[in-house]
Design a protein around this motif. Structure first.
Motif, PDB file in Angstrom:
ATOM      1  N   TYR A   1       0.822  -1.213   0.000  1.00  0.00           N
ATOM      2  CA  TYR A   1       0.000   0.000   0.000  1.00  0.00           C
ATOM      3  C   TYR A   1       0.856   1.265   0.000  1.00  0.00           C
ATOM      4  O   TYR A   1       0.577   2.227  -0.723  1.00  0.00           O
ATOM      5  CB  TYR A   1      -0.928   0.009   1.220  1.00  0.00           C
ATOM      6  N   LEU A   2       1.914   1.274   0.825  1.00  0.00           N
ATOM      7  CA  LEU A   2       2.785   2.450   0.883  1.00  0.00           C
ATOM      8  C   LEU A   2       3.482   2.676  -0.458  1.00  0.00           C
ATOM      9  O   LEU A   2       3.518   3.798  -0.974  1.00  0.00           O
ATOM     10  CB  LEU A   2       3.827   2.282   2.001  1.00  0.00           C
ATOM     11  N   LEU A   3       4.032   1.598  -1.033  1.00  0.00           N
ATOM     12  CA  LEU A   3       4.734   1.715  -2.309  1.00  0.00           C
ATOM     13  C   LEU A   3       3.784   2.132  -3.441  1.00  0.00           C
ATOM     14  O   LEU A   3       4.148   2.940  -4.303  1.00  0.00           O
ATOM     15  CB  LEU A   3       5.406   0.376  -2.661  1.00  0.00           C
ATOM     16  N   VAL A   4       2.561   1.621  -3.414  1.00  0.00           N
ATOM     17  CA  VAL A   4       1.580   1.956  -4.453  1.00  0.00           C
ATOM     18  C   VAL A   4       1.190   3.436  -4.366  1.00  0.00           C
ATOM     19  O   VAL A   4       1.079   4.115  -5.393  1.00  0.00           O
ATOM     20  CB  VAL A   4       0.338   1.042  -4.342  1.00  0.00           C
ATOM     21  N   ASN A   5       1.002   3.940  -3.143  1.00  0.00           N
ATOM     22  CA  ASN A   5       0.650   5.358  -2.991  1.00  0.00           C
ATOM     23  C   ASN A   5       1.786   6.272  -3.432  1.00  0.00           C
ATOM     24  O   ASN A   5       1.549   7.326  -4.022  1.00  0.00           O
ATOM     25  CB  ASN A   5       0.242   5.648  -1.543  1.00  0.00           C
ATOM     26  N   VAL A   6       3.028   5.865  -3.141  1.00  0.00           N
ATOM     27  CA  VAL A   6       4.184   6.628  -3.629  1.00  0.00           C
ATOM     28  C   VAL A   6       4.166   6.643  -5.162  1.00  0.00           C
ATOM     29  O   VAL A   6       4.394   7.684  -5.791  1.00  0.00           O
ATOM     30  CB  VAL A   6       5.515   6.035  -3.096  1.00  0.00           C
ATOM     31  N   SER A   7       3.850   5.481  -5.765  1.00  0.00           N
ATOM     32  CA  SER A   7       3.796   5.382  -7.227  1.00  0.00           C
ATOM     33  C   SER A   7       2.699   6.276  -7.809  1.00  0.00           C
ATOM     34  O   SER A   7       2.921   6.989  -8.796  1.00  0.00           O
ATOM     35  CB  SER A   7       3.554   3.930  -7.640  1.00  0.00           C
ATOM     36  N   TYR A   8       1.513   6.248  -7.201  1.00  0.00           N
ATOM     37  CA  TYR A   8       0.418   7.123  -7.666  1.00  0.00           C
ATOM     38  C   TYR A   8       0.870   8.580  -7.679  1.00  0.00           C
ATOM     39  O   TYR A   8       0.623   9.327  -8.627  1.00  0.00           O
ATOM     40  CB  TYR A   8      -0.795   6.998  -6.741  1.00  0.00           C
ATOM     41  N   LEU A   9       1.532   8.989  -6.565  1.00  0.00           N
ATOM     42  CA  LEU A   9       1.934  10.394  -6.417  1.00  0.00           C
ATOM     43  C   LEU A   9       3.138  10.746  -7.292  1.00  0.00           C
ATOM     44  O   LEU A   9       3.389  11.916  -7.562  1.00  0.00           O
ATOM     45  CB  LEU A   9       2.233  10.704  -4.945  1.00  0.00           C
ATOM     46  N   THR A  10       3.893   9.743  -7.731  1.00  0.00           N
ATOM     47  CA  THR A  10       5.007   9.991  -8.652  1.00  0.00           C
ATOM     48  C   THR A  10       4.471  10.259 -10.054  1.00  0.00           C
ATOM     49  O   THR A  10       4.975  11.124 -10.776  1.00  0.00           O
ATOM     50  CB  THR A  10       5.952   8.760  -8.693  1.00  0.00           C
ATOM     51  N   VAL A  11       3.436   9.527 -10.430  1.00  0.00           N
ATOM     52  CA  VAL A  11       2.883   9.600 -11.795  1.00  0.00           C
ATOM     53  C   VAL A  11       1.869  10.730 -11.933  1.00  0.00           C
ATOM     54  O   VAL A  11       1.799  11.388 -12.970  1.00  0.00           O
ATOM     55  CB  VAL A  11       2.243   8.238 -12.171  1.00  0.00           C
TER      56      VAL A  11
END
Length: 468
Positions: free
Chosen positions: A251-261
């Motif tokens: 979940y943490l890594l996915v949210n970082v990915s969302y906010l990167t893109v």
């Protein structure tokens, strides 16, 4: 002796892989594909949203460890219901049951079914909002299919759970990898001043936690089917630690990915955040994320049905629901009457269903009863330390989770009182009106006995015993 051999019990068919899949598969459902935009718009900043996601994982882990002790101390299916029954008594257990059957489980199932339907129909309505009637018809179809599967075979339901868990973990891994690649390419601008605009009100933090913990909900799934888990004293705590650690990290890594893109503004305005991410990163292959998110929600809905039917089943066995719901199919050994009942209630709740209000009312009610369950664990630790405990947690852990539960119940009310929360509270306590005549004084009409016999013959079911 012949009668003893004919007793029905639910089989212990869920091993460690199935156990981890039920927890992780129930947790990774619609939440991580739907909640990030609501959570970010509530809390106001990317940095604060990541802290809320991390804290949600810690609360789920600590809560899971507490429930692992309860599950090995009281090795019966039924989760919170059976724990409240053994610690707080029949009336409070019935209030939980009443709320669970009418609010919590149908709200959870319909919330997940609605997001499953959103992702299924999204590719057919590119760029515009799909009609609500279409979404609700697809959601109803998903509920019906899984009800049939769960009635037919425990093994098939477990297989669906394992397969869908693999699919959703691969989908989240793909999102994570895409985000890591973008980060290494220098796309860090969305993390500049990442705490700017944070809403620090008690209500904002409470509602943000509701969204986060909705995504983590399912951490106690295995406690609802303890009697079907192989070696629960070992597999219950082990599966909880493995599954919740895996999900929190993803979940943490996915949210970082969302906010990167995506910029925070793009994230907040997206109706299906995984599809938006897919379109930006995968281009023409963006539809893959829509399929993965739909399969993910489907698996989560399956886990919700599997565990929810067990609560009705156990409650009927304890005399708090009609006898027919405590019966299992004589050949397939599935609690089909309880599953049919939960399906019917979920379809009724689906008619007026709205995702956002469903999440808030579900979370408020769920954490109210989690607090009562955790108080029961503290009572057993302090007053009955002599009971055999195959697994035990330090007393500080249930105290910390209890404080978190009390905050989650009171936070939205204190800072921004809404009349809806009063209605939900009154509804919870209105269960007493049903309990006194029908359960305490047993005013069951003779008609119900005839109906039970008819349904028993029609559904080919018989009473099932505890599997301890």
């Amino acid at each position: 002796m012949e009668g003893d051999r004919q007793r029905l019990t639910l089989k212990r068919e869920v091993g460690i892989i199935g156990a981890v899949s039920f927890i992780a598969g129930s947790m990774i459902g619609s939440g991580i594909f739907i909640s990030p935009q609501y959570l970010l718009s509530t809390i106001g900043s990317p940095g604060a949203s990541l802290i809320i996601w991390a804290c949600g994982g810690v609360i789920a882990m600590l809560g899971g460890l507490c429930y692992a002790e309860l599950g090995t101390l009281i090795p019966e299916s039924g989760g919170d219901y059976i724990y409240i029954l053994k610690t707080a008594g029949k009336v409070v257990a019935f209030l939980f049951l009443f709320s669970f059957i009418i609010v919590m489980r149908p709200a959870s199932a319909t919330g997940i079914a609605l997001s499953f339907a959103e992702y299924v129909v999204a590719p057919f309505y590119g760029g515009c909002t799909p009609p609500q009637l279409v979404v609700k018809c697809v959601a109803a179809a998903g509920i019906m299919v899984l009800a049939v599967v769960n009635c037919l075979s425990i093994r098939l339901a477990t297989a669906i759970q394992v397969v869908s868990t693999v699919v959703k973990v691969l989908a989240l891994a793909m999102i994570t990898l895409g985000g890591i690649v973008m980060l290494f390419q220098g796309n860090t601008q969305n993390f500049d001043n990442s705490f700017e605009g944070t809403n620090v009100g008690v209500n904002s933090i409470g509602i943000a936690f509701y969204q986060s913990l909705w995504s983590y909900d399912g951490w106690n799934t295995l406690n609802y089917l303890t009697e079907e888990v192989k070696h629960p004293e070992v597999n219950l705590p082990r599966a909880i630690v493995i599954a919740i650690s895996l999900v929190t990290g993803l979940y943490l890594l996915v949210n970082v990915s969302y906010l990167t893109v995506m910029t925070p503004k793009e994230l907040m305005s997206s109706s299906a955040v995984a599809v938006t991410w897919g379109n930006k990163v995968l281009g023409g292959w963006g539809w893959i994320m829509s399929v993965a998110a739909a399969l993910s929600a489907f698996g989560s809905l399956n886990g919700t049905f599997f565990s929810g039917g067990r609560v009705c089943f156990v409650a009927a066995r304890e005399g708090h629901m009609p006898d027919i719901l405590a019966m299992a199919h004589i050949h397939r050994l599935t609690p089909s009457p309880a599953l049919i009942f939960t399906t019917a209630v979920s379809l009724v709740v689906l008619i007026p269903g709205d995702f956002q209000s469903i999440v808030n009312f579900f979370s408020f009610t769920a954490w109210f009863f989690y607090a009562i369950t955790l108080s029961g664990l503290l009572y057993l630790k302090i007053r009955k330390p002599q009971l055999p405990r195959p697994y035990s947690v330090p007393i500080i852990i249930p105290i910390l989770v209890l404080i978190a539960a009390v905050f989650l119940v009171l936070a939205p009310i204190i800072d921004n009182p809404q009349i809806e929360y009063l209605y939900v509270t009154l509804f919870i306590f209105s269960g007493v009106i049903i309990y006194i005549p029908f359960i305490h004084y047993k005013l069951w009409p003779g008609l119900l006995t005839k109906l039970t016999v008819f349904l028993q013959l029609f559904l080919e079911v018989a009473p099932a015993e505890k599997n301890l």
